[in-house]
Design an enzyme around this catalytic site. Sequence first.
Site, PDB file in Angstrom:
ATOM      1  N   LYS A 199       0.778  -1.117   0.017  1.00  0.00           N
ATOM      2  CA  LYS A 199      -0.024   0.071   0.030  1.00  0.00           C
ATOM      3  C   LYS A 199       0.966   1.264   0.009  1.00  0.00           C
ATOM      4  O   LYS A 199       1.790   1.450   0.786  1.00  0.00           O
ATOM      5  CB  LYS A 199      -0.875   0.000   1.147  1.00  0.00           C
ATOM      6  CG  LYS A 199      -1.838   1.437   1.443  1.00  0.00           C
ATOM      7  CD  LYS A 199      -2.708   1.138   2.268  1.00  0.00           C
ATOM      8  CE  LYS A 199      -3.663   2.428   2.573  1.00  0.00           C
ATOM      9  NZ  LYS A 199      -4.753   2.339   3.488  1.00  0.00           N
ATOM     10  N   ARG A 209     -10.599  10.194   1.484  1.00  0.00           N
ATOM     11  CA  ARG A 209     -10.355  10.855   2.622  1.00  0.00           C
ATOM     12  C   ARG A 209     -11.539  11.940   2.842  1.00  0.00           C
ATOM     13  O   ARG A 209     -12.045  12.146   3.884  1.00  0.00           O
ATOM     14  CB  ARG A 209      -8.990  11.422   2.943  1.00  0.00           C
ATOM     15  CG  ARG A 209      -7.910  10.436   2.965  1.00  0.00           C
ATOM     16  CD  ARG A 209      -6.613  10.795   3.214  1.00  0.00           C
ATOM     17  NE  ARG A 209      -5.379   9.526   2.969  1.00  0.00           N
ATOM     18  CZ  ARG A 209      -4.318   9.888   2.824  1.00  0.00           C
ATOM     19  NH1 ARG A 209      -3.684  11.059   2.764  1.00  0.00           N
ATOM     20  NH2 ARG A 209      -3.489   8.818   2.689  1.00  0.00           N
ATOM     21  N   GLU A 237       7.576  -7.008   1.350  1.00  0.00           N
ATOM     22  CA  GLU A 237       6.385  -7.073   2.241  1.00  0.00           C
ATOM     23  C   GLU A 237       5.693  -8.178   1.836  1.00  0.00           C
ATOM     24  O   GLU A 237       4.995  -8.802   2.882  1.00  0.00           O
ATOM     25  CB  GLU A 237       5.467  -5.792   1.858  1.00  0.00           C
ATOM     26  CG  GLU A 237       6.054  -4.414   2.389  1.00  0.00           C
ATOM     27  CD  GLU A 237       5.641  -4.292   3.854  1.00  0.00           C
ATOM     28  OE1 GLU A 237       5.098  -5.245   4.488  1.00  0.00           O
ATOM     29  OE2 GLU A 237       5.986  -3.339   4.505  1.00  0.00           O
ATOM     30  N   LYS A 252      -2.012  -1.379  -3.948  1.00  0.00           N
ATOM     31  CA  LYS A 252      -2.791  -0.462  -3.931  1.00  0.00           C
ATOM     32  C   LYS A 252      -2.036   0.922  -4.042  1.00  0.00           C
ATOM     33  O   LYS A 252      -1.213   0.891  -3.228  1.00  0.00           O
ATOM     34  CB  LYS A 252      -3.787  -0.446  -2.582  1.00  0.00           C
ATOM     35  CG  LYS A 252      -4.466   0.602  -2.185  1.00  0.00           C
ATOM     36  CD  LYS A 252      -5.257   0.635  -0.925  1.00  0.00           C
ATOM     37  CE  LYS A 252      -5.916   1.865  -0.838  1.00  0.00           C
ATOM     38  NZ  LYS A 252      -6.482   1.917   0.538  1.00  0.00           N
ATOM     39  N   TYR A 317     -14.775   1.019  -7.244  1.00  0.00           N
ATOM     40  CA  TYR A 317     -16.047   1.637  -7.161  1.00  0.00           C
ATOM     41  C   TYR A 317     -17.005   1.421  -8.459  1.00  0.00           C
ATOM     42  O   TYR A 317     -18.032   1.872  -8.290  1.00  0.00           O
ATOM     43  CB  TYR A 317     -15.827   3.064  -6.767  1.00  0.00           C
ATOM     44  CG  TYR A 317     -15.084   3.217  -5.625  1.00  0.00           C
ATOM     45  CD1 TYR A 317     -15.571   3.126  -4.419  1.00  0.00           C
ATOM     46  CD2 TYR A 317     -13.734   3.639  -5.667  1.00  0.00           C
ATOM     47  CE1 TYR A 317     -14.780   3.178  -3.111  1.00  0.00           C
ATOM     48  CE2 TYR A 317     -12.711   3.535  -4.620  1.00  0.00           C
ATOM     49  CZ  TYR A 317     -13.586   3.632  -3.250  1.00  0.00           C
ATOM     50  OH  TYR A 317     -12.731   3.731  -2.209  1.00  0.00           O
TER      51      TYR A 317
HETATM   52  C1  PBG Z   1      -7.440   3.472   5.164  1.00  0.00           C
HETATM   53  C2  PBG Z   1      -7.630   3.310   3.795  1.00  0.00           C
HETATM   54  C3  PBG Z   1      -7.492   4.398   2.990  1.00  0.00           C
HETATM   55  C4  PBG Z   1      -8.131   3.781   1.563  1.00  0.00           C
HETATM   56  C5  PBG Z   1      -8.568   2.528   1.923  1.00  0.00           C
HETATM   57  N1  PBG Z   1      -8.280   2.454   3.385  1.00  0.00           N
HETATM   58  C6  PBG Z   1      -6.944   5.769   2.717  1.00  0.00           C
HETATM   59  C7  PBG Z   1      -5.714   6.106   3.398  1.00  0.00           C
HETATM   60  O1  PBG Z   1      -4.920   4.954   3.605  1.00  0.00           O
HETATM   61  O2  PBG Z   1      -5.666   7.058   3.536  1.00  0.00           O
HETATM   62  C8  PBG Z   1      -7.939   4.567   0.203  1.00  0.00           C
HETATM   63  C9  PBG Z   1      -9.083   3.937  -0.703  1.00  0.00           C
HETATM   64  C10 PBG Z   1      -9.227   4.967  -1.876  1.00  0.00           C
HETATM   65  O3  PBG Z   1      -8.900   6.025  -2.283  1.00  0.00           O
HETATM   66  O4  PBG Z   1     -10.300   4.539  -2.412  1.00  0.00           O
HETATM   67  N2  PBG Z   1      -6.818   2.444   5.992  1.00  0.00           N
END
Ligand code: PBG
Length: 329
Positions: A199, A209, A237, A252, A317
């Site tokens: 991530k 957010r 990782e 991600k 989405y």
């Molecule tokens: C938080 C989380 C985030 C997303 C999924 N889980 C945001 C972040 O790490 O700040 C982002 C998903 C998206 O942008 O669609 N644990």
Amino acid sequence: MIDALFMPHRPRRNRRTAAIRGLVRETVLRADQFIYPLFIKDGAGDEDIASMPGCARLSLDGLLREASEALALGVRAVVLFPAIAAELKSPEAQEASNPAGLVPQAIQRLKAEFPELAVFTDVALDPYNSDGHDGLVSDGVILNDETISVLCEQALCHARAGADVVSPSDMMDGRVGALRAALDAEGFIDVAICSYTAKYASAYYGPFRGALDSSPKLGDKKTYQMDPANAREALREATLDEAEGADILMVKPAGPYLDIIAQLRQATTLPLAAYQVSGEYLMIKAAAASGWLDERAVVLESLLSIRRAGADMVLTYFAKDAARWLREN
Ligand code: PBG
């Protein structure tokens, strides 16, 4: 006119008709490969999300309606993200493991109504933490080991409510092993872990957010999320998550990180997920809204590309739209 060239290899022969193209097609996109991220909220009525046109924070009734529409289209998995009221956020993020909280309620309703649906949950503290960070914060430092015990409580709370898969998105070191041990100790041997393995600290999360009002209040997430410059680190990782007992590994964002998906595909035999995040969604939506892109074609191409790179499943989405378009194709 040139004379017929001697050319034994003419790749276009395999592209000549739709039937032949179908036979040689290497990657398929199916609705049952999608995981549909859904935002949930307390109370009645759904609220449009300004930063993500076409998405809403759903009441529990709205959630059941979305899940049933998704199932009818062949999308059989959802992942839940809660919008937590400001007064329930705290530095210790206690609400994350409240058995009567929004997420456990939503899981129970979903599993009661649609037992066949795979319910994923997000394990991280940011929606609950008044600091907006994924872990506990002390003097500006994101605490690793202290956070892990809170994450274990959160995952257990989800498992007790009936979650099928818990997905740690927090990027603390060692959390997959700790979650596996905590789940097993309570007998949840069948609750799977889908780890956010790679991530990245990405600007593409901005609209998400906005949807949850979960931006970090101070600083950024660079001391725990990965540096977008690094690929070898993703392999490291992955090795750790695999050893700690992850069932599924995730990359991600997805589209800008296809090389990472492809490298992990070579490096592990575990199933791979990729998350087409809010910023990727929004870029397509915005371009389509101004008439500059064909939304349907670009969405299907973007999802196909993520699959071609090596992802088995895609969090998107667009899950419902894409499933509908695939039916019409
Ligand atoms: C938080 C989380 C985030 C997303 C999924 N889980 C945001 C972040 O790490 O700040 C982002 C998903 C998206 O942008 O669609 N644990």
